[in-house]
Structure formats: structure tokens, C-alpha cells
Scaffold this active site. Sequence first.
Site, PDB file in Angstrom:
ATOM      1  N   SER A  59      10.441 -22.732  -3.399  1.00 19.97           N
ATOM      2  CA  SER A  59      11.537 -22.943  -3.522  1.00 19.97           C
ATOM      3  C   SER A  59      12.350 -22.857  -4.788  1.00 19.97           C
ATOM      4  CB  SER A  59      11.795 -24.526  -2.968  1.00 19.97           C
ATOM      5  OG  SER A  59      11.086 -24.655  -1.799  1.00 19.97           O
ATOM      6  N   THR A  60      11.707 -23.210  -5.847  1.00 23.59           N
ATOM      7  CA  THR A  60      12.055 -23.359  -7.197  1.00 23.59           C
ATOM      8  C   THR A  60      12.690 -22.138  -7.742  1.00 23.59           C
ATOM      9  OG1 THR A  60      10.658 -25.291  -7.608  1.00 23.59           O
ATOM     10  CG2 THR A  60      11.730 -24.195  -9.470  1.00 23.59           C
TER      11      THR A  60
ATOM     12  N   TYR B 113       1.939 -25.329   2.452  1.00 25.09           N
ATOM     13  CA  TYR B 113       3.171 -25.959   1.780  1.00 25.09           C
ATOM     14  C   TYR B 113       3.792 -26.966   2.814  1.00 25.09           C
ATOM     15  CZ  TYR B 113       7.505 -25.907  -0.813  1.00 25.09           C
ATOM     16  OH  TYR B 113       8.595 -26.150  -1.702  1.00 25.09           O
TER      17      TYR B 113
ATOM     18  N   LYS C 215      -0.050 -28.610  -0.447  1.00 25.58           N
ATOM     19  CA  LYS C 215       1.087 -29.065  -1.414  1.00 25.58           C
ATOM     20  C   LYS C 215       1.780 -29.944  -0.739  1.00 25.58           C
ATOM     21  CE  LYS C 215       4.917 -27.011  -4.248  1.00 25.58           C
ATOM     22  NZ  LYS C 215       5.946 -27.894  -3.647  1.00 25.58           N
TER      23      LYS C 215
ATOM     24  N   SER D  67       4.456 -32.194  -0.316  1.00 31.15           N
ATOM     25  CA  SER D  67       5.941 -32.655  -0.720  1.00 31.15           C
ATOM     26  C   SER D  67       6.535 -33.685   0.376  1.00 31.15           C
ATOM     27  CB  SER D  67       6.735 -31.314  -1.305  1.00 31.15           C
ATOM     28  OG  SER D  67       6.078 -30.575  -1.973  1.00 31.15           O
TER      29      SER D  67
ATOM     30  N   GLY E 271       3.387 -32.892  -4.607  1.00 34.00           N
ATOM     31  CA  GLY E 271       4.531 -32.060  -4.607  1.00 34.00           C
ATOM     32  C   GLY E 271       5.977 -32.800  -4.893  1.00 34.00           C
TER      33      GLY E 271
ATOM     34  N   ASP F 268       7.614 -34.632  -8.074  1.00 34.24           N
ATOM     35  CA  ASP F 268       7.421 -34.964  -9.298  1.00 34.24           C
ATOM     36  C   ASP F 268       7.709 -36.250  -9.994  1.00 34.24           C
ATOM     37  OD1 ASP F 268       7.858 -32.033  -8.826  1.00 34.24           O
ATOM     38  OD2 ASP F 268       8.969 -31.775 -10.775  1.00 34.24           O
ATOM     39  N   GLU F 269       8.395 -37.009  -9.255  1.00 36.50           N
ATOM     40  CA  GLU F 269       9.017 -38.419  -9.383  1.00 36.50           C
ATOM     41  C   GLU F 269       7.835 -39.377  -8.878  1.00 36.50           C
ATOM     42  OE1 GLU F 269      11.068 -37.344  -5.309  1.00 36.50           O
ATOM     43  OE2 GLU F 269      10.494 -36.332  -7.481  1.00 36.50           O
TER      44      GLU F 269
ATOM     45  N   SER G 217       8.965 -28.441  -9.850  1.00 33.60           N
ATOM     46  CA  SER G 217       9.908 -27.703 -10.442  1.00 33.60           C
ATOM     47  C   SER G 217      10.172 -28.299 -11.829  1.00 33.60           C
ATOM     48  CB  SER G 217      11.051 -27.621  -9.578  1.00 33.60           C
ATOM     49  OG  SER G 217      11.524 -28.834  -9.448  1.00 33.60           O
TER      50      SER G 217
END
Length: 292
Positions: free
Chosen positions: A48-49, A137, A165, A167, A189, A191-192, A208
Site C-alpha cells: 500500500s505504501t 497480508y 503481515k 495489520s 503491521g 507501526d503505532e 510505512s
Amino acid sequence: MKTKLGGIYSALMVAYDEDGNINENGTREIIRHNIHKMEVDGLYVGGSTGENFMISTEEKKRILYIAMDEGRGQVKLMAQVGSVNLKEAVELGKYATDLGYDALSAVTPFYYKFDFEEIKNYYNTIIEATGNYMVIYFIPSLTGVNLSLDQFGELFENEKIIGVKFSHGDFFLLERLRKAYPDHLIYAGLDEMMLSAAVLHVDGGIGSTYNVNGIRAKQIYTLAKGGKIKEARELQHTTNDLIEGILANGLYQTIKEIMKTQGVDAGYCRQPTKRLSEEGIIAAKELAEKYL
């Protein structure tokens, strides 16, 4: 396989010029920046990034080639080849495998309401055609596709499906997956939420913001694995302050603008993604100055 493919991967950004064409030199700069400055363990190419779902098959191949040509032998390389068009996914999977990618990844087929048997056939078809390893994913917030623990287990019956992955914010499911399938790879997946995922013993992360925050992400992951939760938590706080600012300003545009402050010709985003205003550019620079 877990030892070989674990670690922190940048979801690779792609530089586009003002007309939306691939800026090859800029993309190579992004790759070198990730490898040498962010010190990531791998690159996740075609996700996606990279604005992958807005470009043609031939453009996707070009990006896969550039990343392999620039990154070969320096980092692990994973190619996201998933598409709602299974023929395209197979074509891209064969191409990436021939190039020498360490593994493939594929987003769950989306938009149409495919049932689980159709989803399973999608993955098995790509694997049969390529012979490569596969990382699912899983990003239900964008695809609308949820998978249960039992369904993951059924997918994992194919020995070439080596992981996921993840997310998704359902950390109960993440914990159940980790317990049930200790020999499969799980990549955080979100980051936060790297710290929270690392505490549950994921095998790495794909994100990302690692294009600009990769060093700190690796530190969070390493500290958490070593039981140094307090130190990791402080770094996660700083990371999330950065992420909050990025999201408020425009995710991909802001990351590219931050990379420009770090000397990278990161280019522009592809339309219909809008350009940053002058205020947005200033805000991106301020985020870079404050947090990076």
C-alpha cells in the site's frame, strides 16, 4: 525460515514525478536511505505504501526490478503481489520469484465478497504457479476481509504459507495466532503498536513510517524482546507523537516530505492523492525537526 526472514522491514515508498511517472533515481535513493540510514533488515516492495493499487502491472514490475537491482545482497526482499485480479497476482509472483525475491506476500482479495474457499484458492494458486514462500497480508480495515484463527490454520496447512503481515488491531487474535503457530512468522503491521506486538513475540514488523523512523522502530523491537519495556515504551511514545502528526498532515505525502528533509529525492504521490499545501510542507519539516 523464521531466522532468515524475521526483522524490521520498510514498506517501501516509491518516488513519482509531478506527472505520476516512476522517478527511478528517486526510488533508488529511497531504497539506499532505508538500507544505509534506517538500517532496516528488509524491504516490503509493492504494498500500500508504494501506492501499488494505483499503478499498472508493468509499473509494478518495474518497481520490483528496481528494488531487487538496488537492494540485492544487502537486505531481505519481500514482494507484495496480491491483486483482485488473480492472473496479475500470478504474473507478478512469477516475475518476483524469477528476480530472486526471498518471499512473496499477497493482500487478501478484496472489494468483492469472496468466501473463504475462494480466498484459500487464491493463495494456493499463486503458490502453485511460483513455488515461492507466501506471507499473507492481513489488513481488514482496508480490505473488509476478516480471517479467524481456524481459517489461518487452514491456510497454514500449505507449507509454503510461512506467516502473516498482521495489520489489524485485534491483539487477542494476534496472541492466539502466536500461541497456536509458534513456527510461523508474524510481522506487526501497525507501526503505532510495535511495542505491544513485540511483547507478544512477533518476528518483526513491516511499516510505512520505517522509511523515516526505522532506527527507532528497531530499537523498540529489540528493547521489548530483551525485556526492557520501560525504555521501549518511551520510544513508542515518541514514535506515536510522530505518527499522530504524520496522520494529521497526510500519511504518504508527509513521509515523502520528511525524507526530502533528510536529503532524499522522494518525489510526489500519485493522484488522486493530493499534494501537500505550503502549510503542510512546513508541518512536515517541523515534524522532522522535532522527532527525527
